[in-house]
Design a protein around this motif. Structure first.
Motif, PDB file in Angstrom:
ATOM      1  N   GLY A   9      -8.326   7.060  -2.190  1.00 31.66           N
ATOM      2  CA  GLY A   9      -7.189   7.869  -2.652  1.00 31.66           C
ATOM      3  C   GLY A   9      -5.823   7.214  -2.484  1.00 31.66           C
ATOM      4  O   GLY A   9      -4.816   7.763  -2.923  1.00 31.66           O
ATOM      5  N   GLU A  10      -5.756   6.044  -1.868  1.00 30.69           N
ATOM      6  CA  GLU A  10      -4.472   5.348  -1.738  1.00 30.69           C
ATOM      7  C   GLU A  10      -4.527   4.050  -2.533  1.00 30.69           C
ATOM      8  O   GLU A  10      -5.603   3.538  -2.833  1.00 30.69           O
ATOM      9  CB  GLU A  10      -4.176   5.026  -0.259  1.00 30.69           C
ATOM     10  CG  GLU A  10      -4.068   6.236   0.641  1.00 30.69           C
ATOM     11  CD  GLU A  10      -2.771   7.039   0.443  1.00 30.69           C
ATOM     12  OE1 GLU A  10      -1.913   6.632  -0.373  1.00 30.69           O
ATOM     13  OE2 GLU A  10      -2.632   8.087   1.100  1.00 30.69           O
ATOM     14  N   LEU A  11      -3.343   3.534  -2.872  1.00 32.81           N
ATOM     15  CA  LEU A  11      -3.287   2.315  -3.680  1.00 32.81           C
ATOM     16  C   LEU A  11      -3.012   1.104  -2.790  1.00 32.81           C
ATOM     17  O   LEU A  11      -2.190   1.176  -1.864  1.00 32.81           O
ATOM     18  CB  LEU A  11      -2.182   2.443  -4.738  1.00 32.81           C
ATOM     19  CG  LEU A  11      -2.328   3.648  -5.663  1.00 32.81           C
ATOM     20  CD1 LEU A  11      -1.096   3.809  -6.546  1.00 32.81           C
ATOM     21  CD2 LEU A  11      -3.570   3.491  -6.539  1.00 32.81           C
ATOM     22  N   TYR A  12      -3.706   0.024  -3.088  1.00 30.62           N
ATOM     23  CA  TYR A  12      -3.567  -1.224  -2.335  1.00 30.62           C
ATOM     24  C   TYR A  12      -3.492  -2.372  -3.332  1.00 30.62           C
ATOM     25  O   TYR A  12      -4.241  -2.386  -4.312  1.00 30.62           O
ATOM     26  CB  TYR A  12      -4.787  -1.476  -1.441  1.00 30.62           C
ATOM     27  CG  TYR A  12      -5.028  -0.465  -0.353  1.00 30.62           C
ATOM     28  CD1 TYR A  12      -5.663   0.743  -0.608  1.00 30.62           C
ATOM     29  CD2 TYR A  12      -4.633  -0.734   0.961  1.00 30.62           C
ATOM     30  CE1 TYR A  12      -5.904   1.665   0.399  1.00 30.62           C
ATOM     31  CE2 TYR A  12      -4.881   0.179   1.980  1.00 30.62           C
ATOM     32  CZ  TYR A  12      -5.509   1.376   1.690  1.00 30.62           C
ATOM     33  OH  TYR A  12      -5.752   2.282   2.698  1.00 30.62           O
TER      34      TYR A  12
ATOM     35  N   GLU B 136      -7.579   1.365  -6.127  1.00 27.51           N
ATOM     36  CA  GLU B 136      -7.436   2.605  -5.381  1.00 27.51           C
ATOM     37  C   GLU B 136      -8.577   2.655  -4.368  1.00 27.51           C
ATOM     38  O   GLU B 136      -9.747   2.502  -4.723  1.00 27.51           O
ATOM     39  CB  GLU B 136      -7.513   3.802  -6.326  1.00 27.51           C
ATOM     40  CG  GLU B 136      -7.210   5.084  -5.603  1.00 27.51           C
ATOM     41  CD  GLU B 136      -6.992   6.255  -6.545  1.00 27.51           C
ATOM     42  OE1 GLU B 136      -6.533   6.035  -7.682  1.00 27.51           O
ATOM     43  OE2 GLU B 136      -7.291   7.381  -6.125  1.00 27.51           O
TER      44      GLU B 136
ATOM     45  N   THR C 186       0.829  -1.215   0.000  1.00 29.36           N
ATOM     46  CA  THR C 186       0.000   0.000   0.000  1.00 29.36           C
ATOM     47  C   THR C 186       0.859   1.260   0.000  1.00 29.36           C
ATOM     48  O   THR C 186       1.978   1.250   0.516  1.00 29.36           O
ATOM     49  CB  THR C 186      -0.968   0.055   1.206  1.00 29.36           C
ATOM     50  OG1 THR C 186      -1.786   1.227   1.081  1.00 29.36           O
ATOM     51  CG2 THR C 186      -0.254   0.119   2.548  1.00 29.36           C
ATOM     52  N   THR C 187       0.259   2.313  -0.554  1.00 29.89           N
ATOM     53  CA  THR C 187       0.934   3.623  -0.540  1.00 29.89           C
ATOM     54  C   THR C 187       0.490   4.437   0.681  1.00 29.89           C
ATOM     55  O   THR C 187       1.020   5.514   0.909  1.00 29.89           O
ATOM     56  CB  THR C 187       0.584   4.425  -1.807  1.00 29.89           C
ATOM     57  OG1 THR C 187      -0.846   4.585  -1.876  1.00 29.89           O
ATOM     58  CG2 THR C 187       1.080   3.733  -3.052  1.00 29.89           C
ATOM     59  N   ARG C 188      -0.499   3.927   1.422  1.00 33.49           N
ATOM     60  CA  ARG C 188      -0.964   4.704   2.573  1.00 33.49           C
ATOM     61  C   ARG C 188       0.099   4.657   3.687  1.00 33.49           C
ATOM     62  O   ARG C 188       0.764   3.643   3.867  1.00 33.49           O
ATOM     63  CB  ARG C 188      -2.318   4.152   3.012  1.00 33.49           C
ATOM     64  CG  ARG C 188      -2.458   3.908   4.466  1.00 33.49           C
ATOM     65  CD  ARG C 188      -3.831   3.763   4.969  1.00 33.49           C
ATOM     66  NE  ARG C 188      -4.131   2.488   5.625  1.00 33.49           N
ATOM     67  CZ  ARG C 188      -3.474   2.004   6.665  1.00 33.49           C
ATOM     68  NH1 ARG C 188      -2.394   2.594   7.128  1.00 33.49           N
ATOM     69  NH2 ARG C 188      -3.849   0.858   7.202  1.00 33.49           N
TER      70      ARG C 188
ATOM     71  N   THR D  50       3.700   1.667  -8.496  1.00 35.78           N
ATOM     72  CA  THR D  50       3.454   1.687  -9.943  1.00 35.78           C
ATOM     73  C   THR D  50       4.335   0.647 -10.644  1.00 35.78           C
ATOM     74  O   THR D  50       3.871  -0.073 -11.529  1.00 35.78           O
ATOM     75  CB  THR D  50       3.745   3.099 -10.503  1.00 35.78           C
ATOM     76  OG1 THR D  50       2.983   4.020  -9.731  1.00 35.78           O
ATOM     77  CG2 THR D  50       3.380   3.232 -11.958  1.00 35.78           C
TER      78      THR D  50
ATOM     79  N   ARG E 225       4.621   5.553  -4.021  1.00 33.73           N
ATOM     80  CA  ARG E 225       3.774   5.496  -5.204  1.00 33.73           C
ATOM     81  C   ARG E 225       4.565   4.973  -6.405  1.00 33.73           C
ATOM     82  O   ARG E 225       4.070   4.179  -7.199  1.00 33.73           O
ATOM     83  CB  ARG E 225       3.212   6.887  -5.521  1.00 33.73           C
ATOM     84  CG  ARG E 225       1.755   6.865  -5.913  1.00 33.73           C
ATOM     85  CD  ARG E 225       1.084   8.177  -5.664  1.00 33.73           C
ATOM     86  NE  ARG E 225      -0.052   7.984  -4.764  1.00 33.73           N
ATOM     87  CZ  ARG E 225      -1.289   7.688  -5.171  1.00 33.73           C
ATOM     88  NH1 ARG E 225      -1.575   7.570  -6.433  1.00 33.73           N
ATOM     89  NH2 ARG E 225      -2.261   7.513  -4.297  1.00 33.73           N
TER      90      ARG E 225
ATOM     91  N   TRP F  66      -5.051  -5.029  -7.869  1.00 32.27           N
ATOM     92  CA  TRP F  66      -4.807  -3.802  -7.110  1.00 32.27           C
ATOM     93  C   TRP F  66      -5.959  -2.840  -7.337  1.00 32.27           C
ATOM     94  O   TRP F  66      -6.691  -2.954  -8.334  1.00 32.27           O
ATOM     95  CB  TRP F  66      -3.451  -3.172  -7.461  1.00 32.27           C
ATOM     96  CG  TRP F  66      -3.338  -2.683  -8.875  1.00 32.27           C
ATOM     97  CD1 TRP F  66      -2.955  -3.427  -9.961  1.00 32.27           C
ATOM     98  CD2 TRP F  66      -3.601  -1.367  -9.348  1.00 32.27           C
ATOM     99  NE1 TRP F  66      -2.973  -2.651 -11.085  1.00 32.27           N
ATOM    100  CE2 TRP F  66      -3.359  -1.378 -10.730  1.00 32.27           C
ATOM    101  CE3 TRP F  66      -4.010  -0.181  -8.738  1.00 32.27           C
ATOM    102  CZ2 TRP F  66      -3.526  -0.250 -11.529  1.00 32.27           C
ATOM    103  CZ3 TRP F  66      -4.173   0.944  -9.528  1.00 32.27           C
ATOM    104  CH2 TRP F  66      -3.928   0.897 -10.906  1.00 32.27           C
TER     105      TRP F  66
ATOM    106  N   THR G 137       2.878  -2.746 -10.279  1.00 29.57           N
ATOM    107  CA  THR G 137       1.746  -3.034 -11.185  1.00 29.57           C
ATOM    108  C   THR G 137       2.261  -3.332 -12.598  1.00 29.57           C
ATOM    109  O   THR G 137       1.724  -4.186 -13.289  1.00 29.57           O
ATOM    110  CB  THR G 137       0.740  -1.860 -11.266  1.00 29.57           C
ATOM    111  OG1 THR G 137       1.406  -0.726 -11.826  1.00 29.57           O
ATOM    112  CG2 THR G 137       0.173  -1.497  -9.931  1.00 29.57           C
TER     113      THR G 137
END
Ligand code: 5GP
Length: 217
Positions: free
Chosen positions: A82-85, A79, A43-45, A66, A62, A77, A69
Motif C-alpha cells: 500500500g505504500e510507494l517505493y 507499490e 518512499t511514501t511510507r 507521483t 504521495r 518504482w 515518477t
C-alpha cells in the motif's frame, strides 16, 4: 541512463520476501565496508522511530512521489503493502558512474525493474531459513497490526516464487555467514571478465608487451 549503457560500478540488488532479513544484511554490509554505497529509496511510507530521512529513505509525500515518477527521477518504482517505493536515478548513475558498488534493498518487482533498466545488475535473493524464522521476523518488527502482517505474508508467498529469476540465492541462516556470502558474490562479480572492459584488455596487452620485450633482449 541510456538503455544499454553499462556503467563501471556494480549494481548489487538484495531482494526477497519481507521477513527474510534484507535490512539487517544491508546494515551489516555497510557497517563492514566503506566501498559500498546504499541506494536511498524514495518512499511514501512514514518513518519508523529509528529511521532518518536521507539515510534510510527519502521520505516524501504521495504528490512528490507521483511527480518523481512523471519526471523520470525514479529508475524503477513499485507499490509495496500500500505504500510507494522507488529507486532514485541520480544517485544510481552517480555511484555506478564513479565505479562504486551500489547496494539496493528492494522488493522483487523492483529487482525486475533494475534487471530491465540497469545493465550488469547482480540480483541476489535472500531466502529465510524457515517459515518460523520468517514469521518471527515479520512479527518482530512490532510496528504492524494483524491485517498488515497478513498482507505482508501474502506478498511474501508471491515473492518466494520469483527465486528462479535471480543470479544468486543465499539462505539467511545466520547474519555473519550471509554477509560473507554476499561479499563473496561481490568479489567474484568485480572480477567478471564481461564487467572489466578495456581496462582488462589493456592490462593483459601491457603484460604481453613486457613479456615480449624480455624475449628480444
Ligand atoms: P520497508 O517498508 O519494510 O522498509 O520495505 C518494504 C519493502 O519495500 C521491502 O521489501 C523493501 O525491500 C522494498 N523497497 C524498499 N525500497 C524500494 C525501492 O526503491 N523500490 C522497490 N521496488 N522496493 C523497495
Amino acid at each position: 541512463m541510456t538503455p544499454g549503457a553499462r556503467l563501471p560500478g556494480v549494481p548489487l540488488v538484495l531482494s526477497g520476501p519481507s521477513g527474510g532479513g534484507k535490512t539487517s544484511v544491508c546494515g551489516e554490509l555497510l557497517r563492514r565496508r566503506d566501498d559500498i554505497e546504499f541506494s536511498i529509496s524514495a518512499t511514501t511510507r512514514p518513518p519508523r522511530p529509528e529511521e532518518q530521512d536521507e539515510r534510510h529513505y527519502r521520505f516524501v509525500s504521495r504528490e512528490r512521489f507521483t511527480r518523481m515518477t512523471e519526471t523520470g527521477e525514479l529508475i524503477e518504482w513499485a507499490e509495496v503493502h500500500g505504500e510507494l517505493y522507488g529507486t532514485p536515478r541520480d544517485q544510481l548513475e552517480a555511484c555506478l558512474g564513479a565505479g562504486r558498488t551500489l547496494l539496493l534493498d528492494i522488493d522483487v518487482q523492483g529487482a525486475r525493474g533494475i534487471r530491465e533498466q540497469v545493465p550488469g545488475a547482480v540480483l541476489v535473493f535472500l531466502l529465510p531459513p524457515s517459515a518460523e524464522a520468517m514469521l518471527t521476523r515479520l512479527r518482530g518488527r512490532g510496528s504492524e497490526d494483524d491485517e498488515t502482517l497478513r498482507r505482508r505474508m501474502r506478498s511474501a508467498l508471491a515473492e518466494l516464487e520469483a527465486v528462479g529469476e535471480f543470479d544468486y540465492a543465499v539462505v539467511n541462516e545466520e547474519l555473519d555467514a550471509t554477509v560473507c556470502a554476499v561479499e563473496a558474490i561481490l568479489e567474484a562479480e568485480r572480477r567478471a571478465v564481461t564487467r572489466r572492459g578495456t581496462e582488462l584488455l589493456e592490462r593483459a596487452s601491457a603484460l604481453a608487451s613486457a613479456l615480449r620485450g624480455t624475449l628480444t633482449v
